[in-house]
Design an enzyme around this catalytic site. Structure first.
Site, PDB file in Angstrom:
ATOM      1  N   ARG A  49      41.479 -13.160 -28.096  1.00  0.00           N
ATOM      2  CA  ARG A  49      40.296 -12.718 -27.368  1.00  0.00           C
ATOM      3  C   ARG A  49      39.534 -13.866 -26.713  1.00  0.00           C
ATOM      4  O   ARG A  49      38.301 -13.853 -26.655  1.00  0.00           O
ATOM      5  CB  ARG A  49      39.376 -11.895 -28.280  1.00  0.00           C
ATOM      6  CG  ARG A  49      40.030 -10.661 -28.886  1.00  0.00           C
ATOM      7  CD  ARG A  49      40.500  -9.685 -27.809  1.00  0.00           C
ATOM      8  NE  ARG A  49      41.227  -8.561 -28.385  1.00  0.00           N
ATOM      9  CZ  ARG A  49      42.550  -8.481 -28.434  1.00  0.00           C
ATOM     10  NH1 ARG A  49      43.301  -9.454 -27.937  1.00  0.00           N
ATOM     11  NH2 ARG A  49      43.138  -7.433 -28.968  1.00  0.00           N
ATOM     12  N   SER A  57      36.415  -1.452 -28.894  1.00  0.00           N
ATOM     13  CA  SER A  57      36.261  -1.984 -30.254  1.00  0.00           C
ATOM     14  C   SER A  57      35.005  -2.843 -30.315  1.00  0.00           C
ATOM     15  O   SER A  57      34.867  -3.801 -29.557  1.00  0.00           O
ATOM     16  CB  SER A  57      37.478  -2.816 -30.647  1.00  0.00           C
ATOM     17  OG  SER A  57      38.646  -2.023 -30.669  1.00  0.00           O
ATOM     18  N   GLU A  59      32.909  -8.103 -30.914  1.00  0.00           N
ATOM     19  CA  GLU A  59      33.822  -8.339 -29.795  1.00  0.00           C
ATOM     20  C   GLU A  59      33.099  -8.074 -28.483  1.00  0.00           C
ATOM     21  O   GLU A  59      33.362  -8.721 -27.474  1.00  0.00           O
ATOM     22  CB  GLU A  59      35.061  -7.447 -29.912  1.00  0.00           C
ATOM     23  CG  GLU A  59      36.091  -7.700 -28.831  1.00  0.00           C
ATOM     24  CD  GLU A  59      37.426  -7.045 -29.137  1.00  0.00           C
ATOM     25  OE1 GLU A  59      37.937  -6.338 -28.255  1.00  0.00           O
ATOM     26  OE2 GLU A  59      37.955  -7.248 -30.243  1.00  0.00           O
TER      27      GLU A  59
END
Length: 304
Positions: free
Chosen positions: A177, A227, A297
């Site tokens: 990420r 998410s 996130e």
């Protein structure tokens, strides 16, 4: 420089219809919350983007660059300065043999369908991710065993000085990420993707299967940013939240999804504060039970 002066200067760079004043950010992010941006602009060429960046840099104007807003949360106080949106105003693509070159504002879903039509495989994992190519490159987006780093050949970038340069896959420093884009604040302009020859029916079958899995497991009928939390080492965020007993927990307009505990959703009338308060409750409860501190996130931006 006040907002009126900024607006006047922007009119020398962009057309009037591509400049929005006091623009509600809830119209531009998938969570459907957030206060106004002082000014939101939609450059349509690299030269326009370069000149907007030159203006905000020379005048020390705060700025934020977004795609289609699928992985950010804007607070209720909104965003000061200039928001630069690279979405459907920056979304062309072309396919040559097994390679696709696409601008950063192109939607992953659109690119996926185009590649399917050309019988090119390797992009299926990304075809259902609700975001733009630029956002996917910045965070090395991934799903169902695939990541952007698996298919990127090179990326054209712009720095805050307006310099344009190209980096290879290795130079992009892709990680979980993250990438050099998020590290150095570069702007993705376009990318060249390397795919493989495939079979139309097999590609369609896999894309349909992944779409069905998303529909079955994810709360796509509610506004969210996907998410909410990163996967903690050795755990799954959704499982920790479920085992803490938080499935369906509602705080004003925000809720821990009944379908997937890894998602915080807007039930319709949530404020950004509702969502942030629920995130705090989740993190505190999971840490108290398991000693694991969840990390968001979703990017949290703006003023209270």
């Amino acid at each position: 420089m006040n907002n009126q002066d900024i607006y006047i200067n922007l009119l020398n760079i962009l057309s009037k219809e591509d400049i929005k004043v006091d623009e509600p950010m809830k119209k531009h992010i998938s969570f459907r919350v957030g206060g106004p941006a002082d000014i939101l602009v939609r450059p349509r060429t690299e030269e326009q983007l370069k000149n907007v960046l030159k203006l905000v840099k020379e005048e020390s104007i705060p700025y934020l660059i977004i795609g289609n807003g699928s992985n950010i949360l804007i607070k209720d106080g909104g965003i000061r300065g200039v928001v630069i949106e690279l979405a459907d105003n920056f979304n062309s693509y072309e396919i040559n043999d097994t390679r696709m070159t696409a601008q950063s504002g192109a939607l992953l879903s659109v690119l996926g369908k185009a590649l399917q039509k050309q019988e090119l495989k390797g992009f299926e994992f990304a075809s259902g991710i609700p975001g733009t190519l630029g956002g996917a490159l910045a965070m090395n987006a991934g799903a169902y065993g695939g990541e952007m780093k698996d298919i990127v050949k090179s990326v054209r970038l712009m720095d805050m000085e307006g310099n344009i340069f190209e980096l290879s896959n290795e130079q992009m420093e892709f990680g979980y990420r993250k990438s050099i884009i998020s590290k150095n604040g570069y702007i993705a302009l376009s990318a060249e993707l390397e795919l493989q020859e495939g079979n139309y029916d097999e590609i369609k079958s896999l894309m349909d299967d992944l779409a069905t899995r998303r529909i079955t497991k994810q709360p796509l009928n509610f506004a969210s940013a996907g998410s909410t939390f990163k996967r903690p080492t050795g755990y799954f965020a959704g499982k920790l939240i479920e085992e803490t007993g938080l499935r369906g927990l509602t705080l004003r307009g925000a809720q821990v999804s009944e379908k997937h505990c890894g998602f915080v959703v807007n039930q319709g009338e949530a404020s950004a504060k509702d969502i942030l308060d629920l995130i705090y409750v989740i993190k505190s409860a999971v840490y108290a039970k398991f000693g694991v501190m969840l990390e968001e996130e979703v990017k949290i931006l703006g003023e209270d």
